[in-house]
Design a protein around this motif. Structure first.
Motif, PDB file in Angstrom:
ATOM      1  N   LEU A 373       2.829  18.266   2.789  1.00  0.00           N
ATOM      2  CA  LEU A 373       2.936  17.045   3.583  1.00  0.00           C
ATOM      3  C   LEU A 373       4.346  16.495   3.549  1.00  0.00           C
ATOM      4  O   LEU A 373       5.038  16.585   2.521  1.00  0.00           O
ATOM      5  N   ASP A 374       4.767  15.917   4.683  1.00  0.00           N
ATOM      6  CA  ASP A 374       6.069  15.246   4.782  1.00  0.00           C
ATOM      7  C   ASP A 374       5.846  13.790   4.401  1.00  0.00           C
ATOM      8  O   ASP A 374       5.302  13.002   5.181  1.00  0.00           O
ATOM      9  N   VAL A 375       6.262  13.413   3.189  1.00  0.00           N
ATOM     10  CA  VAL A 375       5.921  12.114   2.622  1.00  0.00           C
ATOM     11  C   VAL A 375       7.175  11.284   2.438  1.00  0.00           C
ATOM     12  O   VAL A 375       8.201  11.781   1.943  1.00  0.00           O
ATOM     13  N   ASP A 376       7.076   9.984   2.843  1.00  0.00           N
ATOM     14  CA  ASP A 376       8.136   9.011   2.580  1.00  0.00           C
ATOM     15  C   ASP A 376       7.539   7.868   1.773  1.00  0.00           C
ATOM     16  O   ASP A 376       6.481   7.324   2.106  1.00  0.00           O
ATOM     17  N   ARG A 377       8.275   7.517   0.702  1.00  0.00           N
ATOM     18  CA  ARG A 377       7.815   6.381  -0.098  1.00  0.00           C
ATOM     19  C   ARG A 377       8.517   5.123   0.383  1.00  0.00           C
ATOM     20  O   ARG A 377       9.767   5.081   0.451  1.00  0.00           O
ATOM     21  N   GLY A 378       7.744   4.114   0.695  1.00  0.00           N
ATOM     22  CA  GLY A 378       8.316   2.841   1.071  1.00  0.00           C
ATOM     23  C   GLY A 378       8.580   1.993  -0.150  1.00  0.00           C
ATOM     24  O   GLY A 378       8.648   2.473  -1.280  1.00  0.00           O
ATOM     25  N   ALA A 379       8.721   0.696   0.088  1.00  0.00           N
ATOM     26  CA  ALA A 379       9.030  -0.225  -1.005  1.00  0.00           C
ATOM     27  C   ALA A 379       7.789  -0.452  -1.861  1.00  0.00           C
ATOM     28  O   ALA A 379       6.681  -0.628  -1.363  1.00  0.00           O
ATOM     29  N   PHE A 380       8.005  -0.479  -3.176  1.00  0.00           N
ATOM     30  CA  PHE A 380       6.941  -0.782  -4.142  1.00  0.00           C
ATOM     31  C   PHE A 380       7.369  -1.996  -4.948  1.00  0.00           C
ATOM     32  O   PHE A 380       8.564  -2.203  -5.214  1.00  0.00           O
ATOM     33  N   GLY A 381       6.416  -2.782  -5.341  1.00  0.00           N
ATOM     34  CA  GLY A 381       6.706  -3.941  -6.158  1.00  0.00           C
ATOM     35  C   GLY A 381       5.616  -4.146  -7.202  1.00  0.00           C
ATOM     36  O   GLY A 381       4.556  -3.512  -7.176  1.00  0.00           O
ATOM     37  N   GLN A 382       5.930  -5.044  -8.137  1.00  0.00           N
ATOM     38  CA  GLN A 382       5.002  -5.320  -9.231  1.00  0.00           C
ATOM     39  C   GLN A 382       3.787  -6.094  -8.696  1.00  0.00           C
ATOM     40  O   GLN A 382       3.930  -7.021  -7.891  1.00  0.00           O
ATOM     41  N   GLU A 383       2.634  -5.685  -9.126  1.00  0.00           N
ATOM     42  CA  GLU A 383       1.393  -6.393  -8.768  1.00  0.00           C
ATOM     43  C   GLU A 383       0.457  -6.352  -9.971  1.00  0.00           C
ATOM     44  O   GLU A 383      -0.074  -5.304 -10.310  1.00  0.00           O
ATOM     45  N   GLY A 384       0.294  -7.523 -10.592  1.00  0.00           N
ATOM     46  CA  GLY A 384      -0.519  -7.572 -11.798  1.00  0.00           C
ATOM     47  C   GLY A 384       0.102  -6.753 -12.897  1.00  0.00           C
ATOM     48  O   GLY A 384       1.302  -6.823 -13.174  1.00  0.00           O
ATOM     49  N   SER A 385      -0.676  -5.887 -13.503  1.00  0.00           N
ATOM     50  CA  SER A 385      -0.184  -5.018 -14.574  1.00  0.00           C
ATOM     51  C   SER A 385       0.319  -3.689 -14.051  1.00  0.00           C
ATOM     52  O   SER A 385       0.752  -2.841 -14.825  1.00  0.00           O
ATOM     53  N   GLY A 386       0.259  -3.484 -12.695  1.00  0.00           N
ATOM     54  CA  GLY A 386       0.724  -2.235 -12.111  1.00  0.00           C
ATOM     55  C   GLY A 386       1.683  -2.505 -10.967  1.00  0.00           C
ATOM     56  O   GLY A 386       2.329  -3.546 -10.905  1.00  0.00           O
ATOM     57  N   ILE A 387       1.769  -1.552 -10.052  1.00  0.00           N
ATOM     58  CA  ILE A 387       2.652  -1.679  -8.898  1.00  0.00           C
ATOM     59  C   ILE A 387       1.876  -1.372  -7.640  1.00  0.00           C
ATOM     60  O   ILE A 387       0.792  -0.746  -7.693  1.00  0.00           O
ATOM     61  N   ALA A 388       2.365  -1.824  -6.466  1.00  0.00           N
ATOM     62  CA  ALA A 388       1.722  -1.571  -5.191  1.00  0.00           C
ATOM     63  C   ALA A 388       2.800  -1.369  -4.138  1.00  0.00           C
ATOM     64  O   ALA A 388       3.866  -1.982  -4.188  1.00  0.00           O
ATOM     65  N   GLY A 389       2.496  -0.498  -3.160  1.00  0.00           N
ATOM     66  CA  GLY A 389       3.454  -0.247  -2.093  1.00  0.00           C
ATOM     67  C   GLY A 389       2.866   0.649  -1.038  1.00  0.00           C
ATOM     68  O   GLY A 389       1.654   0.918  -1.025  1.00  0.00           O
ATOM     69  N   GLN A 390       3.750   1.143  -0.130  1.00  0.00           N
ATOM     70  CA  GLN A 390       3.284   1.939   1.001  1.00  0.00           C
ATOM     71  C   GLN A 390       3.898   3.334   0.976  1.00  0.00           C
ATOM     72  O   GLN A 390       5.047   3.513   0.621  1.00  0.00           O
ATOM     73  N   VAL A 391       3.040   4.281   1.380  1.00  0.00           N
ATOM     74  CA  VAL A 391       3.490   5.675   1.505  1.00  0.00           C
ATOM     75  C   VAL A 391       3.153   6.126   2.920  1.00  0.00           C
ATOM     76  O   VAL A 391       2.050   5.881   3.404  1.00  0.00           O
ATOM     77  N   SER A 392       4.105   6.799   3.575  1.00  0.00           N
ATOM     78  CA  SER A 392       3.915   7.277   4.950  1.00  0.00           C
ATOM     79  C   SER A 392       3.941   8.786   4.982  1.00  0.00           C
ATOM     80  O   SER A 392       4.718   9.441   4.307  1.00  0.00           O
ATOM     81  N   ILE A 393       3.025   9.329   5.797  1.00  0.00           N
ATOM     82  CA  ILE A 393       2.970  10.775   6.025  1.00  0.00           C
ATOM     83  C   ILE A 393       3.289  10.978   7.513  1.00  0.00           C
ATOM     84  O   ILE A 393       2.614  10.418   8.374  1.00  0.00           O
ATOM     85  N   ARG A 394       4.283  11.819   7.814  1.00  0.00           N
ATOM     86  CA  ARG A 394       4.706  11.983   9.181  1.00  0.00           C
ATOM     87  C   ARG A 394       4.697  13.434   9.612  1.00  0.00           C
ATOM     88  O   ARG A 394       4.709  14.340   8.773  1.00  0.00           O
ATOM     89  N   GLY A 395       4.716  13.642  10.953  1.00  0.00           N
ATOM     90  CA  GLY A 395       4.816  14.985  11.503  1.00  0.00           C
ATOM     91  C   GLY A 395       3.595  15.820  11.223  1.00  0.00           C
ATOM     92  O   GLY A 395       2.587  15.362  10.645  1.00  0.00           O
ATOM     93  N   ALA A 396       3.602  17.056  11.621  1.00  0.00           N
ATOM     94  CA  ALA A 396       2.457  17.934  11.412  1.00  0.00           C
ATOM     95  C   ALA A 396       2.486  18.474   9.998  1.00  0.00           C
ATOM     96  O   ALA A 396       3.519  18.576   9.346  1.00  0.00           O
ATOM     97  N   ALA A 397       1.320  18.836   9.532  1.00  0.00           N
ATOM     98  CA  ALA A 397       1.242  19.406   8.182  1.00  0.00           C
ATOM     99  C   ALA A 397       1.933  20.713   8.137  1.00  0.00           C
ATOM    100  O   ALA A 397       1.889  21.519   9.052  1.00  0.00           O
ATOM    101  N   LYS A 398       2.660  20.965   7.081  1.00  0.00           N
ATOM    102  CA  LYS A 398       3.442  22.187   6.911  1.00  0.00           C
ATOM    103  C   LYS A 398       2.568  23.331   6.455  1.00  0.00           C
ATOM    104  O   LYS A 398       1.620  23.136   5.725  1.00  0.00           O
TER     105      LYS A 398
END
Length: 398
Positions: A373-398
């Motif tokens: 998969l073609d994966v891009d990690r977006g911004a992550f930040g602290q949330e509670g005792s862990g972290i939260a953020g966004q991950v994007s998958i683009r284009g066709a599967a390799k």
């Protein structure tokens, strides 16, 4: 109004039958008459409906006794014939014995009637259609110390001595019973019809005159708590017998139906609870998959979403991507997907992710890339005792 119907039943079926419809509250005659014979008793059935109906027979045909037995109930009843045997002039097999409730060491009234007369009365009353409350000798409807006198008959209930007899024989019985030894005011005298004999003169001014003997009995009506229609001579209702035969089958059928409906009620209740639990679970799943979405009908909304996903999966890369995301995420308890957005043009799938740490996210991203998969990690930040953020998958599967 407290009313009753009295019938004076003769011992000969062809003799006239007198009857009286009486209002006890006002001590007055509502209606009365004389039938030609016992075959006309059925004409009184409509009048007697709903009324206590008492049938009287001449007391001379029934002997009365008062006994005291050491045992009550069935034991006392079984011993009763042997106690009466010495007092009867006939064989026990030829008589019908009627009594009320027998209690130990307490006086009980007993009436004895020849079986052929009992059978005659039962046959007449069965064919009359009347609902009879009791069949009694005439003296057994009088209160204590009461005497009814007519030109031909006397009915007397004096203390423990009761009898019905011819009027000419009454003075002898009166002496034997001791009525003459008691002050006149303690005896209630009722004279009926056209009697004007010596007895009337003896109690001058202290007697009640009545038009007929049934009116005399009605004025002092205190029936004994038993009936000659008992035992083998019980007047049974045919419809009652039919219902009695059907009683246990009906009870069994009702029980089976009751159990069936109880089972259905329990099953319905259980299924309703299960359905409610499933609906609640559906709502929870929908809200987990689509956070913040308004839930109106979880089932139809979920079905619409699945239809949309299936449509997207047949024409795009969503379903292959989901398979690879599932494979990369399987077994990773420290990372969870909270939201998924998919777009066809351009091809992109955005995942909102919660994780325990950045290291966990990096390991997961490496696993996704290993799936092609073609994966891009977006911004992550602290949330509670862990972290939260966004991950994007683009284009066709390799």
């Amino acid at each position: 109004m407290t009313a009753l119907l009295l019938i004076d039943l003769p011992l000969n079926a062809e003799e006239p039958v007198a009857w009286l419809h009486w209002d006890s509250d006002s001590a007055r005659v509502i209606a009365e008459g004389v039938l030609a014979n016992v075959s006309e008793l059925s004409t009184l059935a409509s009048r007697a409906e709903g009324l206590p109906c008492y049938v009287l027979i001449p007391g001379e045909a029934v002997s009365a006794h008062r006994v005291v037995l050491p045992k009550g109930g069935r034991v006392g009843l079984s011993a009763l014939p042997f106690q009466l045997e010495d007092k009867l002039c006939s064989d026990l097999e030829s008589v019908h014995i009627a009594t009320g409730t027998i209690k130990a060491n307490q006086p009980a009234d007993v009436l004895i009637l020849a079986r052929d007369l009992a059978a005659y009365c039962l046959d007449v009353l069965r064919h009359s259609g009347l609902k009879i409350k009791a069949l009694l000798p005439d003296y057994a409807v009088l209160s204590e110390n009461a005497v009814v006198v007519t030109a031909d008959q006397v009915a007397a209930n004096f203390q423990a001595k009761s009898a019905g007899l011819k009027t000419d024989n009454f003075p002898v019985w009166q002496q034997l019973a001791g009525i003459g030894d008691t002050p006149d005011q303690e005896v209630k005298w009722y004279f009926a019809g056209d009697y004007h004999g010596e007895l009337r003169d003896q109690v001058s001014g202290k007697a009640v005159d009545c038009e007929n003997r049934l009116q005399a009995f009605a004025r002092d009506f205190k029936p004994w708590s038993l009936s000659l229609l008992s035992g083998a001579y019980l007047l049974k209702d045919d419809s009652g017998e039919a219902m009695e035969r059907l009683r246990w089958p009906l009870i069994l059928l009702a029980s089976l139906l009751l159990l069936h409906w109880i089972g259905l009620a329990i099953q319905t209740s259980t299924m309703s609870r299960e359905a409610e639990a499933l609906d609640k679970g559906m709502i929870e799943i929908y809200q987990q998959v689509f956070p913040g979405a308004r839930v109106v009908n979880a089932r139809s909304q979920m079905r619409s979403q699945l239809n949309a996903l299936e449509s997207a999966g047949t024409s795009g890369a969503m379903m292959p991507w989901l398979d690879k995301v599932a494979a990369a995420t399987r077994g990773r308890n420290n990372i969870s997907l909270t939201q998924l957005n998919y777009e066809n043009d351009p091809l992109v799938m955005k995942l909102l992710v919660k994780a325990a740490s950045y290291e966990v996210v990096d390991q997961w991203l490496a696993a996704l890339k290993a799936q092609g998969l073609d994966v891009d990690r977006g911004a992550f930040g602290q949330e509670g005792s862990g972290i939260a953020g966004q991950v994007s998958i683009r284009g066709a599967a390799k």
